[in-house]
Design a protein around this motif. Structure first.
Motif, PDB file in Angstrom:
ATOM      1  N   LEU A   1       0.833  -1.195   0.000  1.00 45.18           N
ATOM      2  CA  LEU A   1       0.000   0.000   0.000  1.00 45.18           C
ATOM      3  C   LEU A   1       0.871   1.248   0.000  1.00 45.18           C
ATOM      4  O   LEU A   1       1.995   1.236   0.532  1.00 45.18           O
ATOM      5  N   PHE A   2       0.347   2.328  -0.570  1.00 45.81           N
ATOM      6  CA  PHE A   2       1.085   3.590  -0.564  1.00 45.81           C
ATOM      7  C   PHE A   2       0.104   4.747  -0.689  1.00 45.81           C
ATOM      8  O   PHE A   2      -1.113   4.555  -0.768  1.00 45.81           O
ATOM      9  N   GLY A   3       0.653   5.950  -0.712  1.00 48.64           N
ATOM     10  CA  GLY A   3      -0.164   7.156  -0.760  1.00 48.64           C
ATOM     11  C   GLY A   3      -0.279   7.762   0.620  1.00 48.64           C
ATOM     12  O   GLY A   3      -0.087   7.078   1.635  1.00 48.64           O
ATOM     13  N   PRO A   4      -0.602   9.049   0.717  1.00 51.61           N
ATOM     14  CA  PRO A   4      -0.724   9.724   2.015  1.00 51.61           C
ATOM     15  C   PRO A   4      -1.711   9.038   2.951  1.00 51.61           C
ATOM     16  O   PRO A   4      -1.501   8.991   4.161  1.00 51.61           O
ATOM     17  N   ASP A   5      -2.800   8.490   2.394  1.00 49.40           N
ATOM     18  CA  ASP A   5      -3.798   7.796   3.217  1.00 49.40           C
ATOM     19  C   ASP A   5      -3.738   6.282   3.045  1.00 49.40           C
ATOM     20  O   ASP A   5      -4.608   5.566   3.534  1.00 49.40           O
ATOM     21  N   ARG A   6      -2.699   5.807   2.335  1.00 51.39           N
ATOM     22  CA  ARG A   6      -2.484   4.370   2.099  1.00 51.39           C
ATOM     23  C   ARG A   6      -3.731   3.706   1.509  1.00 51.39           C
ATOM     24  O   ARG A   6      -4.087   2.586   1.871  1.00 51.39           O
ATOM     25  N   LYS A   7      -4.338   4.381   0.571  1.00 54.19           N
ATOM     26  CA  LYS A   7      -5.503   3.833  -0.115  1.00 54.19           C
ATOM     27  C   LYS A   7      -5.156   3.226  -1.468  1.00 54.19           C
ATOM     28  O   LYS A   7      -5.953   2.506  -2.066  1.00 54.19           O
ATOM     29  N   LYS A   8      -3.960   3.539  -1.966  1.00 51.82           N
ATOM     30  CA  LYS A   8      -3.517   2.965  -3.225  1.00 51.82           C
ATOM     31  C   LYS A   8      -2.702   1.703  -2.961  1.00 51.82           C
ATOM     32  O   LYS A   8      -2.068   1.564  -1.907  1.00 51.82           O
ATOM     33  N   GLY A   9      -2.724   0.787  -3.916  1.00 55.60           N
ATOM     34  CA  GLY A   9      -1.985  -0.454  -3.735  1.00 55.60           C
ATOM     35  C   GLY A   9      -1.673  -1.121  -5.053  1.00 55.60           C
ATOM     36  O   GLY A   9      -2.065  -0.648  -6.126  1.00 55.60           O
ATOM     37  N   LEU A  10      -0.963  -2.241  -4.962  1.00 54.99           N
ATOM     38  CA  LEU A  10      -0.559  -2.983  -6.149  1.00 54.99           C
ATOM     39  C   LEU A  10      -1.280  -4.327  -6.202  1.00 54.99           C
ATOM     40  O   LEU A  10      -1.396  -5.028  -5.184  1.00 54.99           O
ATOM     41  N   VAL A  11      -1.761  -4.680  -7.392  1.00 59.35           N
ATOM     42  CA  VAL A  11      -2.321  -5.999  -7.657  1.00 59.35           C
ATOM     43  C   VAL A  11      -1.566  -6.585  -8.849  1.00 59.35           C
ATOM     44  O   VAL A  11      -0.843  -5.879  -9.554  1.00 59.35           O
ATOM     45  N   PHE A  12      -1.740  -7.886  -9.069  1.00 58.24           N
ATOM     46  CA  PHE A  12      -1.049  -8.567 -10.164  1.00 58.24           C
ATOM     47  C   PHE A  12      -2.100  -9.128 -11.110  1.00 58.24           C
ATOM     48  O   PHE A  12      -2.830 -10.051 -10.766  1.00 58.24           O
ATOM     49  N   GLU A  13      -2.179  -8.535 -12.294  1.00 56.49           N
ATOM     50  CA  GLU A  13      -3.164  -8.952 -13.288  1.00 56.49           C
ATOM     51  C   GLU A  13      -2.501  -9.074 -14.652  1.00 56.49           C
ATOM     52  O   GLU A  13      -1.659  -8.233 -15.011  1.00 56.49           O
ATOM     53  N   ASP A  14      -2.883 -10.101 -15.399  1.00 59.48           N
ATOM     54  CA  ASP A  14      -2.342 -10.322 -16.748  1.00 59.48           C
ATOM     55  C   ASP A  14      -0.817 -10.356 -16.733  1.00 59.48           C
ATOM     56  O   ASP A  14      -0.142  -9.799 -17.609  1.00 59.48           O
ATOM     57  N   MET A  15      -0.271 -10.983 -15.709  1.00 63.83           N
ATOM     58  CA  MET A  15       1.173 -11.191 -15.547  1.00 63.83           C
ATOM     59  C   MET A  15       1.964  -9.902 -15.358  1.00 63.83           C
ATOM     60  O   MET A  15       3.159  -9.842 -15.636  1.00 63.83           O
ATOM     61  N   LYS A  16       1.294  -8.836 -14.888  1.00 60.30           N
ATOM     62  CA  LYS A  16       2.041  -7.619 -14.584  1.00 60.30           C
ATOM     63  C   LYS A  16       1.373  -6.871 -13.441  1.00 60.30           C
ATOM     64  O   LYS A  16       0.192  -7.094 -13.121  1.00 60.30           O
ATOM     65  N   LEU A  17       2.128  -5.985 -12.815  1.00 55.38           N
ATOM     66  CA  LEU A  17       1.629  -5.196 -11.705  1.00 55.38           C
ATOM     67  C   LEU A  17       0.703  -4.092 -12.201  1.00 55.38           C
ATOM     68  O   LEU A  17       0.855  -3.572 -13.308  1.00 55.38           O
ATOM     69  N   LYS A  18      -0.251  -3.756 -11.340  1.00 58.62           N
ATOM     70  CA  LYS A  18      -1.208  -2.703 -11.672  1.00 58.62           C
ATOM     71  C   LYS A  18      -1.487  -1.902 -10.411  1.00 58.62           C
ATOM     72  O   LYS A  18      -1.643  -2.464  -9.322  1.00 58.62           O
TER      73      LYS A  18
END
Length: 343
Positions: free
Chosen positions: A239-256
Protein backbone atom coordinates in the motif's frame (compact mmCIF):
# COMPACT_ATOMS: atom_id res chain seq x y z
CA UNK A 1 22.94 -11.84 20.90
CA UNK A 2 25.96 -9.67 21.74
CA UNK A 3 25.63 -6.30 23.43
CA UNK A 4 28.61 -4.10 22.57
CA UNK A 5 26.89 -0.81 23.41
CA UNK A 6 28.55 1.01 20.55
CA UNK A 7 27.26 4.42 19.50
CA UNK A 8 27.31 6.41 16.29
CA UNK A 9 30.39 8.24 17.58
CA UNK A 10 32.34 4.97 17.72
CA UNK A 11 32.22 4.79 13.93
CA UNK A 12 33.06 8.43 13.15
CA UNK A 13 36.63 9.16 12.13
CA UNK A 14 38.45 12.40 12.97
CA UNK A 15 38.66 13.41 9.29
CA UNK A 16 36.89 16.46 7.90
CA UNK A 17 34.03 15.34 5.64
CA UNK A 18 34.75 16.82 2.23
CA UNK A 19 31.63 16.50 0.17
CA UNK A 20 29.76 19.43 -1.32
CA UNK A 21 27.25 21.08 1.04
CA UNK A 22 23.87 19.51 0.37
CA UNK A 23 25.31 16.34 -1.17
CA UNK A 24 23.25 13.23 -0.44
CA UNK A 25 26.40 11.41 0.63
CA UNK A 26 26.24 13.18 4.02
CA UNK A 27 22.90 11.54 4.81
CA UNK A 28 24.13 8.10 3.70
CA UNK A 29 27.22 8.42 5.88
CA UNK A 30 25.08 9.33 8.89
CA UNK A 31 22.71 6.44 8.22
CA UNK A 32 25.60 3.95 8.08
CA UNK A 33 27.18 5.27 11.27
CA UNK A 34 23.82 5.04 13.03
CA UNK A 35 23.13 1.52 11.71
CA UNK A 36 26.46 -0.09 12.60
CA UNK A 37 25.96 -0.20 16.41
CA UNK A 38 22.81 -2.24 15.78
CA UNK A 39 24.60 -4.34 13.15
CA UNK A 40 27.40 -5.08 15.61
CA UNK A 41 24.94 -6.49 18.14
CA UNK A 42 22.79 -8.42 15.66
CA UNK A 43 25.74 -10.02 13.85
CA UNK A 44 28.04 -10.34 16.88
CA UNK A 45 30.71 -8.23 15.18
CA UNK A 46 33.19 -6.36 17.41
CA UNK A 47 34.36 -2.99 16.17
CA UNK A 48 37.76 -4.16 14.92
CA UNK A 49 36.21 -6.57 12.40
CA UNK A 50 34.36 -3.92 10.36
CA UNK A 51 36.08 -3.19 7.06
CA UNK A 52 35.09 -0.78 4.28
CA UNK A 53 36.34 -1.03 0.69
CA UNK A 54 35.82 1.61 -1.99
CA UNK A 55 36.73 2.25 -5.60
CA UNK A 56 36.99 5.71 -7.16
CA UNK A 57 34.38 8.46 -7.07
CA UNK A 58 32.74 10.79 -4.57
CA UNK A 59 31.25 7.78 -2.75
CA UNK A 60 34.69 6.26 -2.42
CA UNK A 61 35.85 8.94 0.01
CA UNK A 62 33.51 7.20 2.44
CA UNK A 63 36.22 5.03 4.02
CA UNK A 64 38.10 8.06 5.36
CA UNK A 65 35.09 9.14 7.38
CA UNK A 66 34.59 5.75 9.05
CA UNK A 67 36.58 4.75 12.13
CA UNK A 68 37.03 1.23 10.82
CA UNK A 69 39.58 -0.56 8.68
CA UNK A 70 39.41 0.63 5.08
CA UNK A 71 40.86 -0.05 1.65
CA UNK A 72 40.70 2.63 -1.06
CA UNK A 73 41.09 0.57 -4.22
CA UNK A 74 41.10 1.64 -7.88
CA UNK A 75 38.34 2.55 -10.31
CA UNK A 76 35.76 -0.22 -10.67
CA UNK A 77 37.68 -2.78 -8.62
CA UNK A 78 36.08 -2.35 -5.20
CA UNK A 79 34.00 -5.53 -5.43
CA UNK A 80 37.00 -7.56 -6.63
CA UNK A 81 39.18 -6.29 -3.79
CA UNK A 82 36.38 -6.83 -1.26
CA UNK A 83 35.96 -10.41 -2.53
CA UNK A 84 39.63 -11.02 -1.81
CA UNK A 85 39.41 -9.41 1.62
CA UNK A 86 36.38 -11.48 2.64
CA UNK A 87 37.76 -14.73 1.23
CA UNK A 88 41.12 -14.24 2.94
CA UNK A 89 39.55 -13.38 6.29
CA UNK A 90 35.93 -14.60 6.51
CA UNK A 91 35.59 -13.21 10.05
CA UNK A 92 35.57 -9.64 8.71
CA UNK A 93 32.29 -7.77 8.21
CA UNK A 94 33.01 -6.30 4.78
CA UNK A 95 31.20 -3.30 3.26
CA UNK A 96 31.65 -1.81 -0.19
CA UNK A 97 30.85 1.84 -0.94
CA UNK A 98 30.61 2.46 -4.66
CA UNK A 99 28.82 4.58 -7.25
CA UNK A 100 26.78 3.95 -10.38
CA UNK A 101 29.80 4.84 -12.52
CA UNK A 102 32.26 2.86 -10.42
CA UNK A 103 30.34 -0.43 -10.26
CA UNK A 104 28.08 -0.36 -13.32
CA UNK A 105 30.55 0.87 -15.96
CA UNK A 106 34.25 0.03 -15.62
CA UNK A 107 33.48 -2.25 -12.66
CA UNK A 108 30.44 -3.93 -14.21
CA UNK A 109 32.00 -7.38 -14.57
CA UNK A 110 33.34 -7.38 -11.03
CA UNK A 111 29.92 -6.31 -9.76
CA UNK A 112 27.85 -8.99 -11.51
CA UNK A 113 30.30 -11.80 -10.80
CA UNK A 114 30.53 -10.95 -7.09
CA UNK A 115 26.72 -11.15 -7.09
CA UNK A 116 26.75 -14.44 -9.00
CA UNK A 117 29.24 -15.92 -6.54
CA UNK A 118 27.08 -14.72 -3.62
CA UNK A 119 30.13 -13.56 -1.69
CA UNK A 120 29.15 -12.39 1.79
CA UNK A 121 29.61 -8.67 1.11
CA UNK A 122 27.41 -5.66 1.87
CA UNK A 123 27.42 -3.27 -1.09
CA UNK A 124 26.04 0.28 -0.83
CA UNK A 125 25.48 1.57 -4.36
CA UNK A 126 25.25 5.38 -4.47
CA UNK A 127 23.13 6.20 -7.54
CA UNK A 128 23.16 9.87 -8.57
CA UNK A 129 22.90 9.05 -12.30
CA UNK A 130 26.07 11.00 -13.13
CA UNK A 131 29.86 10.96 -12.81
CA UNK A 132 30.34 13.49 -10.02
CA UNK A 133 34.04 13.35 -9.12
CA UNK A 134 35.14 13.64 -12.76
CA UNK A 135 32.81 16.61 -13.23
CA UNK A 136 29.55 15.64 -14.86
CA UNK A 137 29.80 12.97 -17.56
CA UNK A 138 26.80 10.70 -18.12
CA UNK A 139 26.82 7.34 -16.34
CA UNK A 140 25.17 3.94 -17.00
CA UNK A 141 22.11 5.08 -15.00
CA UNK A 142 21.69 8.53 -16.57
CA UNK A 143 18.24 9.07 -18.02
CA UNK A 144 17.76 8.67 -21.77
CA UNK A 145 18.29 12.05 -23.43
CA UNK A 146 20.28 13.49 -20.52
CA UNK A 147 22.50 16.38 -21.62
CA UNK A 148 25.94 16.22 -20.01
CA UNK A 149 29.53 17.11 -20.85
CA UNK A 150 29.93 13.81 -22.71
CA UNK A 151 26.43 13.85 -24.23
CA UNK A 152 25.93 17.50 -25.29
CA UNK A 153 23.05 16.50 -27.57
CA UNK A 154 21.50 14.06 -25.09
CA UNK A 155 22.31 10.43 -24.31
CA UNK A 156 21.14 7.82 -26.79
CA UNK A 157 21.55 4.87 -24.39
CA UNK A 158 18.85 3.30 -22.28
CA UNK A 159 19.98 3.36 -18.63
CA UNK A 160 20.65 0.41 -16.39
CA UNK A 161 18.23 -0.31 -13.57
CA UNK A 162 20.48 -1.59 -10.73
CA UNK A 163 17.71 -3.72 -9.23
CA UNK A 164 17.02 -5.55 -12.48
CA UNK A 165 20.76 -6.04 -12.94
CA UNK A 166 21.24 -7.49 -9.45
CA UNK A 167 18.31 -9.90 -9.71
CA UNK A 168 19.30 -10.89 -13.25
CA UNK A 169 22.78 -11.79 -11.98
CA UNK A 170 21.22 -14.24 -9.50
CA UNK A 171 21.30 -11.76 -6.63
CA UNK A 172 19.95 -12.95 -3.28
CA UNK A 173 19.42 -9.53 -1.70
CA UNK A 174 18.40 -6.19 -3.16
CA UNK A 175 17.04 -3.15 -1.36
CA UNK A 176 16.57 0.49 -2.30
CA UNK A 177 16.33 3.73 -0.38
CA UNK A 178 16.50 7.49 -0.91
CA UNK A 179 19.27 9.56 0.67
CA UNK A 180 16.80 11.78 2.58
CA UNK A 181 14.90 8.77 3.97
CA UNK A 182 17.48 7.89 6.63
CA UNK A 183 15.25 5.55 8.70
CA UNK A 184 14.51 3.49 5.57
CA UNK A 185 18.20 3.46 4.66
CA UNK A 186 19.12 2.26 8.16
CA UNK A 187 16.45 -0.43 7.98
CA UNK A 188 17.81 -1.65 4.65
CA UNK A 189 21.42 -1.62 5.90
CA UNK A 190 20.61 -3.68 8.99
CA UNK A 191 18.69 -6.20 6.88
CA UNK A 192 21.62 -6.35 4.43
CA UNK A 193 24.09 -7.00 7.24
CA UNK A 194 22.01 -9.85 8.62
CA UNK A 195 21.74 -11.45 5.18
CA UNK A 196 24.20 -14.28 4.54
CA UNK A 197 25.50 -13.69 1.04
CA UNK A 198 25.95 -10.64 -1.14
CA UNK A 199 23.59 -7.79 -0.40
CA UNK A 200 23.15 -4.69 -2.56
CA UNK A 201 21.48 -1.57 -1.19
CA UNK A 202 20.92 1.07 -3.86
CA UNK A 203 20.57 4.58 -2.43
CA UNK A 204 19.08 7.15 -4.77
CA UNK A 205 21.46 10.02 -4.04
CA UNK A 206 21.40 13.64 -5.15
CA UNK A 207 24.42 15.39 -6.68
CA UNK A 208 23.71 19.07 -6.10
CA UNK A 209 26.41 20.25 -8.51
CA UNK A 210 26.20 18.10 -11.63
CA UNK A 211 22.78 16.40 -11.50
CA UNK A 212 20.65 18.28 -9.00
CA UNK A 213 17.09 17.02 -8.44
CA UNK A 214 17.57 13.98 -10.69
CA UNK A 215 15.22 12.02 -8.38
CA UNK A 216 12.89 14.95 -7.68
CA UNK A 217 9.93 13.54 -9.62
CA UNK A 218 9.43 10.98 -6.82
CA UNK A 219 11.70 12.14 -3.99
CA UNK A 220 11.37 15.93 -3.78
CA UNK A 221 9.70 16.10 -0.36
CA UNK A 222 7.73 13.96 2.09
CA UNK A 223 4.41 14.58 0.36
CA UNK A 224 5.85 13.64 -3.01
CA UNK A 225 7.52 10.53 -1.61
CA UNK A 226 4.30 9.39 0.07
CA UNK A 227 2.41 9.64 -3.22
CA UNK A 228 5.09 8.42 -5.62
CA UNK A 229 7.03 5.78 -3.71
CA UNK A 230 6.02 2.55 -2.01
CA UNK A 231 7.91 1.17 0.99
CA UNK A 232 8.00 -2.62 0.85
CA UNK A 233 8.28 -4.82 3.92
CA UNK A 234 8.06 -8.59 3.92
CA UNK A 235 4.64 -9.84 4.98
CA UNK A 236 2.93 -6.45 4.63
CA UNK A 237 0.37 -5.26 2.09
CA UNK A 238 1.77 -3.25 -0.83
CA UNK A 239 0.00 0.00 0.00
CA UNK A 240 1.08 3.59 -0.56
CA UNK A 241 -0.16 7.16 -0.76
CA UNK A 242 -0.72 9.72 2.02
CA UNK A 243 -3.80 7.80 3.22
CA UNK A 244 -2.48 4.37 2.10
CA UNK A 245 -5.50 3.83 -0.11
CA UNK A 246 -3.52 2.96 -3.23
CA UNK A 247 -1.99 -0.45 -3.74
CA UNK A 248 -0.56 -2.98 -6.15
CA UNK A 249 -2.32 -6.00 -7.66
CA UNK A 250 -1.05 -8.57 -10.16
CA UNK A 251 -3.16 -8.95 -13.29
CA UNK A 252 -2.34 -10.32 -16.75
CA UNK A 253 1.17 -11.19 -15.55
CA UNK A 254 2.04 -7.62 -14.58
CA UNK A 255 1.63 -5.20 -11.70
CA UNK A 256 -1.21 -2.70 -11.67
CA UNK A 257 -1.88 0.32 -9.44
CA UNK A 258 -5.41 0.40 -7.99
CA UNK A 259 -7.32 2.33 -5.33
CA UNK A 260 -8.89 0.38 -2.48
CA UNK A 261 -12.65 0.88 -2.52
CA UNK A 262 -12.83 1.77 -6.20
CA UNK A 263 -13.62 -0.37 -9.25
CA UNK A 264 -14.42 -3.28 -6.95
CA UNK A 265 -10.93 -3.59 -5.40
CA UNK A 266 -10.72 -4.37 -1.70
CA UNK A 267 -7.82 -4.66 0.73
CA UNK A 268 -7.85 -8.43 0.18
CA UNK A 269 -6.95 -7.88 -3.49
CA UNK A 270 -3.77 -5.96 -2.64
CA UNK A 271 -0.57 -8.00 -2.90
CA UNK A 272 1.33 -8.98 0.24
CA UNK A 273 5.06 -8.53 -0.22
CA UNK A 274 7.06 -11.76 -0.18
CA UNK A 275 10.74 -10.82 -0.24
CA UNK A 276 11.75 -14.42 0.44
CA UNK A 277 10.29 -16.18 -2.58
CA UNK A 278 12.93 -17.48 -4.97
CA UNK A 279 10.67 -16.77 -7.94
CA UNK A 280 12.04 -13.56 -9.46
CA UNK A 281 8.90 -12.58 -11.42
CA UNK A 282 7.49 -10.04 -8.99
CA UNK A 283 10.86 -8.94 -7.62
CA UNK A 284 12.05 -7.91 -11.08
CA UNK A 285 8.83 -6.02 -11.76
CA UNK A 286 8.96 -4.27 -8.39
CA UNK A 287 12.57 -3.23 -8.93
CA UNK A 288 11.72 -1.94 -12.42
CA UNK A 289 8.75 0.25 -11.43
CA UNK A 290 9.08 3.88 -12.54
CA UNK A 291 7.05 6.98 -11.90
CA UNK A 292 4.57 8.13 -13.28
CA UNK A 293 3.08 4.75 -14.24
CA UNK A 294 4.07 3.21 -10.92
CA UNK A 295 5.41 4.29 -7.54
CA UNK A 296 9.13 3.73 -7.10
CA UNK A 297 9.77 0.78 -4.78
CA UNK A 298 11.98 1.31 -1.71
CA UNK A 299 12.78 -1.04 1.15
CA UNK A 300 13.92 -4.66 0.90
CA UNK A 301 12.68 -5.98 -2.43
CA UNK A 302 14.44 -9.35 -2.51
CA UNK A 303 15.94 -11.40 0.34
CA UNK A 304 16.38 -15.11 -0.32
CA UNK A 305 18.60 -17.74 1.26
CA UNK A 306 21.27 -19.38 -0.87
CA UNK A 307 24.53 -20.99 0.25
CA UNK A 308 27.67 -18.85 0.09
CA UNK A 309 29.48 -21.56 -1.84
CA UNK A 310 32.34 -19.42 -3.11
CA UNK A 311 33.61 -18.42 0.34
CA UNK A 312 33.24 -21.94 1.73
CA UNK A 313 34.82 -23.77 -1.20
CA UNK A 314 37.81 -21.45 -1.46
CA UNK A 315 38.40 -21.86 2.28
CA UNK A 316 38.13 -25.65 1.91
CA UNK A 317 40.64 -25.68 -0.96
CA UNK A 318 43.08 -23.54 1.01
CA UNK A 319 42.89 -25.89 3.99
CA UNK A 320 43.41 -28.95 1.76
CA UNK A 321 46.49 -27.44 0.14
CA UNK A 322 47.89 -26.34 3.50
CA UNK A 323 47.44 -29.86 4.92
CA UNK A 324 49.48 -31.39 2.10
CA UNK A 325 52.10 -28.70 1.68
CA UNK A 326 55.45 -28.68 3.50
CA UNK A 327 55.36 -24.89 3.30
CA UNK A 328 53.38 -23.44 6.21
CA UNK A 329 54.73 -19.90 6.38
CA UNK A 330 56.80 -17.36 4.46
CA UNK A 331 59.98 -18.56 6.19
CA UNK A 332 59.33 -22.09 4.92
CA UNK A 333 58.87 -20.69 1.43
CA UNK A 334 62.11 -18.71 1.51
CA UNK A 335 64.02 -21.78 2.68
CA UNK A 336 62.27 -24.24 0.35
CA UNK A 337 64.73 -23.94 -2.55
CA UNK A 338 68.48 -23.82 -2.80
CA UNK A 339 69.79 -21.41 -0.17
CA UNK A 340 73.19 -20.14 0.83
CA UNK A 341 74.64 -17.82 3.42
CA UNK A 342 76.67 -14.74 2.55
CA UNK A 343 79.49 -14.26 5.06
Amino acid sequence: MAQYNYTQADFKSDQEVRWCPGCGDHAILSAVQRALPQVADLTDTPHHLFTFVSGIGCSSRFIYYMRTFGFHSVHGRANAVATGVKTANPALNVWVTTGDGDSLAIGGNHFIHAIRRNVDLNVILFNNEIYGLTKGQYSPTSKLGKITKTSPYGTVEKPFNPGELVIGAKGTFFARSIDMEMPTTQECLVAAARHKGMSVVEVMQNCVIFNDKTHADFAADKATRAERTITLRHGEKMLFGPDRKKGLVFEDMKLKVVTVGKEGYTLDDILTHDAHTKDTTLHVQLAAMKYPEYPVAVGVIREVEEPTVYDREVARQVEEVKAKSPIRCVDDLLRSGETWKVE
